[in-house]
Design an enzyme around this catalytic site. Sequence first.
Site, PDB file in Angstrom:
ATOM      1  CD  GLN A  75      -2.417  -1.264   2.766  1.00 18.50           C
ATOM      2  OE1 GLN A  75      -3.387  -0.586   3.072  1.00 18.50           O
ATOM      3  NE2 GLN A  75      -1.863  -2.091   3.612  1.00 18.50           N
ATOM      4  CB  CYS A 125      -0.771  20.023 -22.637  1.00 18.92           C
ATOM      5  SG  CYS A 125      -1.183  19.394 -21.006  1.00 18.92           S
ATOM      6  CB  THR A 178      -1.190  -2.850   6.763  1.00 20.00           C
ATOM      7  OG1 THR A 178      -2.501  -2.342   6.446  1.00 20.00           O
ATOM      8  CG2 THR A 178      -1.220  -4.363   6.793  1.00 20.00           C
ATOM      9  CB  SER A 179      -4.110   0.221  10.525  1.00 17.86           C
ATOM     10  OG  SER A 179      -4.483   0.866   9.328  1.00 17.86           O
ATOM     11  CB  ALA A 237       8.794  -4.207   9.805  1.00 17.87           C
ATOM     12  CG  HIS A 262      -2.871   2.667  -2.006  1.00 18.10           C
ATOM     13  ND1 HIS A 262      -2.821   2.502  -0.642  1.00 18.10           N
ATOM     14  CD2 HIS A 262      -4.071   2.152  -2.396  1.00 18.10           C
ATOM     15  CE1 HIS A 262      -3.945   1.902  -0.229  1.00 18.10           C
ATOM     16  NE2 HIS A 262      -4.703   1.683  -1.269  1.00 18.10           N
TER      17      HIS A 262
END
Length: 245
Positions: free
Chosen positions: A98, A149, A187-188, A231, A116
Site C-alpha cells: 500500500q 500542454c 498495516t492497520s 518490522a 496505491h
Amino acid sequence: MINRAAELIRESSNPVIFSGAGMSRESGMRTFRGEEGLWKEYSPEQLSSIAGLRENPGLVWDWYRMRLIAGENVVPHPGYHALTYLQEQKGYLPVITQNVDGLHRLAGQTDVMEIHGSMRTASCMDKCGFSAQLTAELFHTGPPVCPDCGAILRPDIVLFGEPLPPKVISRSYELAESCDLMVVIGTSVQVWPAAGIPFAALESGAAIIEINPVQTELPRGDRVISIREKAGEILPVLTGFKERT
Ligand code: NAD
Ligand code: ZN
C-alpha cells in the site's frame, strides 16, 4: 511464536508479502494513523484529492515537495533487505504494498504491486501522456507544470475518490488466493479495498504471519500468527538474514 513463524516462512513454497505504512516507519516515513499519524496535521481531502489539487495546487504540491525532500534521505532498513534475502532463497517473492515510497523496489524486490501507486513519478493531470521522474528540480517555480500542454502535474499515487489500478488489484487478489503464506507487515488493515487482500488469503486457506507492534482488525485463529514487533527488527530474524550478516 517466533520460531513457529520462522519455520512457516522456511517451509512455505509460495509466500506473498503484503505491506503498509508501518513497513517504512523505521526508514523514516511517517504513518497515516497511530500516534504520530500524518492526518492529524493535514486534511486528506485537501492534500490527497483531485479536487484539492485543482483548487489549490500550490498547497498540495508544497506538501508533496516536503514529503519528497523528506523522503530523499529515506533508505530501506534491514527488514527490507531481509525480504530481498528471502526473495533470493525462494527464487520468487511477490510483494503487494500500500506504500507509495518505492522502498521495496529500491531494496531489490523485483515483483512489486504498488496498489496505491508511486510517489516517485508524476504525470499530466489532463492526461496528455506526459510522465516524468519526480525530482526536487520540478518544483523550482511553484507547482510543476506539464511541458507538453501546460496543465498541472499530479503525483502518480491513487488520490482519494480514484479507483485502484484494476490490473494491479486483480493480480493481487490472484496472488492472495493462491499463496500458502501471506506475511502482513505494518498495516492497520483499515483502508479498503486493500484491507480485503489478507482476508482473501485467509479464506483461501493460506496461513498469515502478521508483524505489527499493535493489535489490528485481522482475526485471530489457528492460521494467524501475530508478532508484536517492529518490522526492521524482526524480519531479519524470521528470514535468517540476520545470521548471515
Ligand atoms: P496505517 O498508517 O493505517 O497503519 C500503519 C500500521 O503500522 C499501524 O497499525 C502501526 O501499528 C504499524 N506500525 C508502526 N510502526 C511499525 C513498525 N516499525 N513495524 C511494523 N508495523 C508498524 O497504514 P496502512 O495500513 O498502510 O494504510 C495507510 C495508507 O496510507 C496506505 O494506503 C498508504 O498508501 C498510505 N501511506 C503510505 C506511506 C508510505 O508510502 N510510506 C506512508 C503513510 C501512508
Ligand atoms: Zn500535459
